[in-house]
Design an enzyme around this catalytic site. Structure first.
Site, mmCIF file in Angstrom:
data_model
loop_
_atom_site.group_PDB
_atom_site.id
_atom_site.type_symbol
_atom_site.label_atom_id
_atom_site.label_comp_id
_atom_site.label_asym_id
_atom_site.label_seq_id
_atom_site.Cartn_x
_atom_site.Cartn_y
_atom_site.Cartn_z
ATOM 1 N N LYS A 80 -5.312 -9.105 -0.313
ATOM 2 C CA LYS A 80 -4.313 -8.481 -1.186
ATOM 3 C C LYS A 80 -4.566 -8.731 -2.664
ATOM 4 O O LYS A 80 -4.278 -7.892 -3.501
ATOM 5 C CB LYS A 80 -2.910 -8.970 -0.818
ATOM 6 C CG LYS A 80 -2.422 -8.444 0.521
ATOM 7 C CD LYS A 80 -0.997 -8.865 0.782
ATOM 8 C CE LYS A 80 -0.543 -8.393 2.144
ATOM 9 N NZ LYS A 80 0.879 -8.616 2.388
ATOM 10 N N ASP A 95 5.249 -3.957 0.270
ATOM 11 C CA ASP A 95 5.908 -5.136 0.868
ATOM 12 C C ASP A 95 7.294 -5.352 0.262
ATOM 13 O O ASP A 95 8.251 -5.653 0.977
ATOM 14 C CB ASP A 95 5.072 -6.403 0.640
ATOM 15 C CG ASP A 95 3.858 -6.452 1.556
ATOM 16 O OD1 ASP A 95 3.913 -5.864 2.648
ATOM 17 O OD2 ASP A 95 2.856 -7.084 1.169
#
Ligand code: ATR
Length: 284
Positions: free
Chosen positions: A66, A102
């Site tokens: 990420k 997210d």
């Protein structure tokens, strides 16, 4: 042409994302696939190259990619930039774009499972100061909370996170001792558990709880097991509990929407399917 999507990370065998996206692909009878691709930071550049050429419609990135993705992209959404983490990639107007679903996924689930949780501004508590905590603190700063207190095993990491994210017009960020003490929850409206504690194979969170938690919403981002001991303890004390599976499903729905232009609703049937898949294998 078949629209191919992926989830990349290492290890990746445990990822439920193919099951989730596969469900929506089948529901819509799309000519599309969603596959797991074992990828390290060293091989990520090559995989992203295949998104650039159009071989893949898009992909999700998970641990440990990420942050590693940031320098490899042409554009990053302001949210992903602020979090320093990308979980969704795709081509947009000829550029390789990184986004982060997210945070909106976490709040979509929280708003669905505990509607009105921030109707009154009350303190919020975040356990942990890693990547997941950064994303949730960033999101909480844009909600109706009185303050955000971060408690982390390594206090310097909590202080750094607070210093990096603090903004003049946003709710104040505070740091509290580890392990969490009962006073931490006095007057609080929300507590979010973002550490890896309680996850299958990891140690349990040791926390000193106050007697009652009526009126508090307790969230755990861990979803295996679905009911962590943190959530079980919170429920026993009267908190409204929000599990980590909803965040996983909602972030996936938002990513699907970015690739296919149609954001699925997270149905009870899909939740039941993934819940069954998360059950420990039984039988002989
Ligand atoms: P993620 O990106 O998933 O948040 P991370 O950045 O590795 O992962 O962060 C993991 C979090 O779990 C951190 O808050 C970490 O605390 P430290 O900053 O002190 O490392 C926390 N954590 C992991 N193992 C822990 C343990 N045994 N006890 C307490 N906290 C733990």
């Amino acid at each position: 042409m078949t629209a191919r999507c992926f989830v990349a990370g290492s290890p990746i065998a445990h990822s439920r994302s193919p099951l989730i996206h596969g469900y929506w692909i089948a529901e819509r009878s799309l000519d599309a696939t969603y596959e797991r691709i074992e990828t390290t930071p060293e091989t990520l550049g090559a995989l992203l190259g295949r998104v650039r050429t159009g071989e893949f419609r898009g992909g999700n990135l998970t641990v440990p990619l990420k942050e590693a993705a940031l320098p490899l992209l042409d554009r990053i959404t302001p949210e992903a930039e602020a979090m320093g983490a990308v979980n969704t990639v795709m081509m947009r107007d000829g550029a390789l774009l990184g986004a982060n679903t997210d945070v909106p996924g976490f709040f979509a689930h929280l708003d669905h499972a505990a509607a009105g949780w921030d109707a009154q501004p009350r303190p919020a508590v975040v356990l942990g100061a890693g990547g997941a905590a950064r994303a949730i603190v960033y999101g909480l700063m844009r909600r109706n909370v009185a303050s955000i207190t971060i408690a982390n095993r390594s206090p310097d990491r909590a202080k750094l996170l607070a210093a990096q994210l603090a903004q003049p017009q946003a709710p104040p960020l505070e740091v509290a001792a580890w392990p969490p003490q009962p006073e931490l929850l006095e007057g609080a409206g929300l507590i979010v558990q973002t550490t890896s504690l309680g996850m299958k194979g990891q140690p349990e969170l040791e926390m000193a709880w106050p007697g009652a938690l009526a009126g508090i919403v307790a969230c755990d981002i861990v979803y295996a097991p679905l009911e962590t001991s943190f959530l079980a303890e919170a429920a026993r004390r009267g908190a409204v509990c929000v599990d980590g599976l909803g965040m996983l499903l909602h972030q996936a729905a938002l990513a699907f929407g970015l690739w296919f232009g149609d954001t699925p609703t997270v149905s009870a049937a899909l939740r039941a399917k993934i819940t069954r898949d998360l059950q420990p294998q039984t039988g002989i």
